[in-house]
Design a protein around this motif. Structure first.
Motif, PDB file in Angstrom:
ATOM      1  N   CYS A  53     -79.252 -20.384  34.861  1.00  0.00           N
ATOM      2  CA  CYS A  53     -79.198 -19.062  35.475  1.00  0.00           C
ATOM      3  C   CYS A  53     -80.601 -18.468  35.584  1.00  0.00           C
ATOM      4  O   CYS A  53     -80.980 -17.932  36.634  1.00  0.00           O
ATOM      5  CB  CYS A  53     -78.287 -18.146  34.664  1.00  0.00           C
ATOM      6  N   LYS A  57     -82.659 -17.581  39.165  1.00  0.00           N
ATOM      7  CA  LYS A  57     -83.209 -16.257  39.457  1.00  0.00           C
ATOM      8  C   LYS A  57     -84.665 -16.348  39.890  1.00  0.00           C
ATOM      9  O   LYS A  57     -85.113 -15.594  40.768  1.00  0.00           O
ATOM     10  CB  LYS A  57     -83.091 -15.354  38.225  1.00  0.00           C
ATOM     11  N   ILE A 117     -80.460 -18.113  47.676  1.00  0.00           N
ATOM     12  CA  ILE A 117     -79.940 -16.829  47.217  1.00  0.00           C
ATOM     13  C   ILE A 117     -80.354 -15.698  48.163  1.00  0.00           C
ATOM     14  O   ILE A 117     -81.516 -15.594  48.561  1.00  0.00           O
ATOM     15  CB  ILE A 117     -80.418 -16.526  45.787  1.00  0.00           C
ATOM     16  N   SER A 120     -78.456 -10.740  44.195  1.00  0.00           N
ATOM     17  CA  SER A 120     -77.848 -10.979  42.886  1.00  0.00           C
ATOM     18  C   SER A 120     -77.509  -9.660  42.221  1.00  0.00           C
ATOM     19  O   SER A 120     -78.146  -8.631  42.486  1.00  0.00           O
ATOM     20  CB  SER A 120     -78.781 -11.796  41.985  1.00  0.00           C
ATOM     21  N   ASP A 122     -76.384  -8.135  38.249  1.00  0.00           N
ATOM     22  CA  ASP A 122     -76.183  -8.381  36.822  1.00  0.00           C
ATOM     23  C   ASP A 122     -74.853  -7.782  36.405  1.00  0.00           C
ATOM     24  O   ASP A 122     -74.626  -6.574  36.545  1.00  0.00           O
ATOM     25  CB  ASP A 122     -77.321  -7.761  36.011  1.00  0.00           C
ATOM     26  N   SER A 127     -74.367 -13.252  35.856  1.00  0.00           N
ATOM     27  CA  SER A 127     -74.983 -12.750  37.078  1.00  0.00           C
ATOM     28  C   SER A 127     -74.187 -13.288  38.257  1.00  0.00           C
ATOM     29  O   SER A 127     -73.771 -14.457  38.257  1.00  0.00           O
ATOM     30  CB  SER A 127     -76.438 -13.188  37.198  1.00  0.00           C
ATOM     31  N   PHE A 129     -74.321 -14.198  42.186  1.00  0.00           N
ATOM     32  CA  PHE A 129     -75.270 -14.515  43.242  1.00  0.00           C
ATOM     33  C   PHE A 129     -74.539 -14.651  44.579  1.00  0.00           C
ATOM     34  O   PHE A 129     -73.501 -15.314  44.656  1.00  0.00           O
ATOM     35  CB  PHE A 129     -75.995 -15.829  42.952  1.00  0.00           C
TER      36      PHE A 129
END
Length: 205
Positions: A53, A57, A117, A120, A122, A127, A129
Motif C-alpha cells: 500500500c 501511494k 492511480i 485515493s 484514507d 486506503s 484507490f
C-alpha cells in the motif's frame, strides 16, 4: 455485529503488485470492482500498514492479478500472511513485470490488469484507490475464485489444542496480539480490520 455476514458479499481474491525504485512487492486484497467505462476505471482497497500500500501511494501504479480456481492456500499465504518488509516475496516465485514494471504472478491467475492511480482516500485501516486500467489481459480460461470460495474451500480451519492453555490470540495477517484467553466471534483486528477467523491461539509455554 456478525462479521461472517460480510463473507456473503461478492468479492474476488487478488494479488496486488507494486514497484518502487526497483523494489518489487505484492499483497493479497479482496476488494476490487469496476466503477466506470471509457476510460475504464476500478476501485481497490489495501491495508494502510501493508508495504505494498505504501509503495502504491508513492509510485502511483499497480498490477492486479485475478486469482483463479487453481489457487492454493500456499499462494495466498505467501503473499498475504507475511510482510515484504521482512522477506522478498518474489525470491522463489515465478513472476513477470507489466508495462509499469509492477510484478504479477505467472500461475493461478485468470486475468491481469495494469493500472494507474487517479485518486485515493484514507479510510482508516485501509486506503481506497480509484485507478484507470491501462491494459487488461486474459491469462487463462479458468473461473476466478471468490472470497466465499476462499473462506469455505481454501482457507484451513484454525485448530485449537485443547490440552494447552490459551493466553492470547495473534492476527495471522498483521501480527497484532490480543492478550486475552477468549476471542469474541465478532472481534475485528484494530490494525488491519480482519475478523476473528484470521487469528490463531497463543499458548502458554
Amino acid at each position: 455485529m456478525e462479521e461472517k455476514a460480510f463473507f456473503n458479499l461478492s468479492y474476488g481474491v487478488f494479488v496486488l503488485g507494486a514497484n518502487l525504485d526497483g523494489k518489487i512487492n505484492a499483497c493479497i486484497t479482496n476488494t476490487c470492482m469496476q466503477v466506470a467505462n471509457d476510460p475504464t476505471r476500478i476501485a481497490i482497497a489495501a491495508i494502510n500498514t501493508n508495504l505494498t500500500c505504501e509503495m502504491i501511494k508513492k509510485s502511483g501504479t499497480f498490477s492486479l492479478s485475478v486469482l483463479d480456481k487453481d489457487t492454493t492456500f500456499d499462494t495466498i499465504k505467501h503473499f498475504g500472511y507475511q510482510s515484504g518488509r521482512n522477506v522478498d516475496k518474489f525470491a522463489d516465485f515465478a513472476y513477470e513485470l507489466d508495462a509499469n514494471k509492477n510484478p504479477y504472478i505467472k500461475k493461478q491467475i485468470c486475468s491481469l490488469l495494469t493500472c494507474k492511480i487517479i485518486s485515493s482516500t484514507d479510510l482508516g485501516t485501509h486506503s481506497l484507490f480509484i485507478a484507470e486500467v491501462q491494459d487488461a489481459k486474459v491469462m487463462s480460461d479458468k473461473a476466478p475464485i471468490t472470497y466465499a470460495d476462499y473462506q469455505k474451500d481454501i482457507k484451513p480451519k484454525t485448530k485449537v489444542q485443547t490440552d494447552k492453555k490459551i493466553i492470547g490470540w495473534r492476527c495471522k495477517i498483521c501480527g497484532y496480539e490480543l492478550n486475552e484467553s477468549n476471542l469474541p466471534s465478532d472481534f475485528v483486528c484494530p490494525i488491519c480490520g480482519h475478523p476473528a477467523d484470521d487469528f490463531e491461539p497463543i499458548y502458554a509455554d
